[in-house]
Design a protein around this motif. Structure first.
Motif, short mmCIF file in Angstrom:
data_model
loop_
_atom_site.label_atom_id
_atom_site.label_comp_id
_atom_site.label_asym_id
_atom_site.label_seq_id
_atom_site.Cartn_x
_atom_site.Cartn_y
_atom_site.Cartn_z
N GLU A 13 0.87 -1.17 0.00
CA GLU A 13 0.00 0.00 0.00
C GLU A 13 0.91 1.22 0.00
N ASN A 14 0.68 2.12 -0.90
CA ASN A 14 1.50 3.34 -0.98
C ASN A 14 1.01 4.32 0.07
N VAL A 15 1.83 4.61 1.08
CA VAL A 15 1.47 5.53 2.15
C VAL A 15 2.38 6.76 2.12
N THR A 16 2.80 7.15 0.94
CA THR A 16 3.68 8.31 0.77
C THR A 16 2.91 9.59 1.11
N ASP A 17 3.59 10.49 1.81
CA ASP A 17 3.01 11.78 2.19
C ASP A 17 2.70 12.60 0.93
N PRO A 18 1.53 13.20 0.84
CA PRO A 18 1.18 14.00 -0.35
C PRO A 18 2.16 15.16 -0.61
N LYS A 19 2.81 15.65 0.44
CA LYS A 19 3.78 16.74 0.25
C LYS A 19 4.96 16.28 -0.60
N GLN A 20 5.28 15.00 -0.56
CA GLN A 20 6.37 14.47 -1.38
C GLN A 20 6.02 14.57 -2.87
N TYR A 21 4.75 14.32 -3.19
CA TYR A 21 4.32 14.41 -4.59
C TYR A 21 4.31 15.87 -5.06
N GLU A 22 3.99 16.80 -4.15
CA GLU A 22 4.06 18.22 -4.49
C GLU A 22 5.50 18.62 -4.76
N LEU A 23 6.42 18.09 -3.97
CA LEU A 23 7.84 18.35 -4.17
C LEU A 23 8.31 17.83 -5.53
N LEU A 24 7.83 16.67 -5.91
CA LEU A 24 8.17 16.09 -7.21
C LEU A 24 7.64 16.97 -8.34
N GLN A 25 6.42 17.43 -8.22
CA GLN A 25 5.82 18.28 -9.25
C GLN A 25 6.58 19.61 -9.36
N MET A 26 6.97 20.17 -8.22
CA MET A 26 7.70 21.43 -8.22
C MET A 26 9.07 21.26 -8.89
N SER A 27 9.73 20.14 -8.63
CA SER A 27 11.05 19.93 -9.24
C SER A 27 10.92 19.72 -10.74
N ARG A 28 9.84 19.10 -11.19
CA ARG A 28 9.63 18.93 -12.63
C ARG A 28 9.42 20.27 -13.32
#
Length: 137
Positions: A81-96
């Protein structure tokens, strides 16, 4: 079987493409369990939460089934089950997004203006600066 080696599980759960890449990630400290680095031979069991650093994001996975054999992609929801913090995905989007904005001058492919300047420097004849046709008296 309710235990599995972490490197085999990471490969079987399709988090890493090969088992050797998963083992290297463990050796280099990119795979953690309860804040501690894990060796590739460390066993995990159901209910454990494993964190994997793939810069710039740290993914977290809860182990639902400890497996060592690779399964099809459709069966992955039964494995973890993917329990990654949503802030990590925001960080990924910002770096892209920011990767294209802040290109340092002189790196990467030249712009159209830089390309024309290079062409004019290398081959001035094309741009009307013919050095061979000098007026001789």
């Amino acid at each position: 079987m309710n235990e599995a080696r972490i490197d085999k599980w990471l490969w079987a759960a399709r988090i890493f493409k090969t088992r050797s890449i998963a083992a290297d990630a463990c050796k280099n400290g990119r795979v953690t369990f309860n804040g501690m680095n894990m060796k590739p031979s460390r066993t995990i069991k159901e209910g454990d939460v494993v964190s994997v650093k793939k810069p710039p994001v740290t993914y977290s996975f809860k182990v639902l089934k400890a497996i060592e054999q690779r399964v099809g992609a459709k069966l992955l929801p039964e494995i973890y089950e993917n329990v990654t913090d949503p802030k990590q995905y925001e960080l990924l989007q910002m770096s892209r997004i920011s990767g294209f904005i802040d290109r340092a001058h002189g790196t990467g492919r030249p712009t159209k203006k830089e390309r024309r300047a290079l062409d004019a420097f290398v081959n001035p004849v094309m741009f009307g600066f013919d050095d061979d046709e000098e007026d001789e008296d």
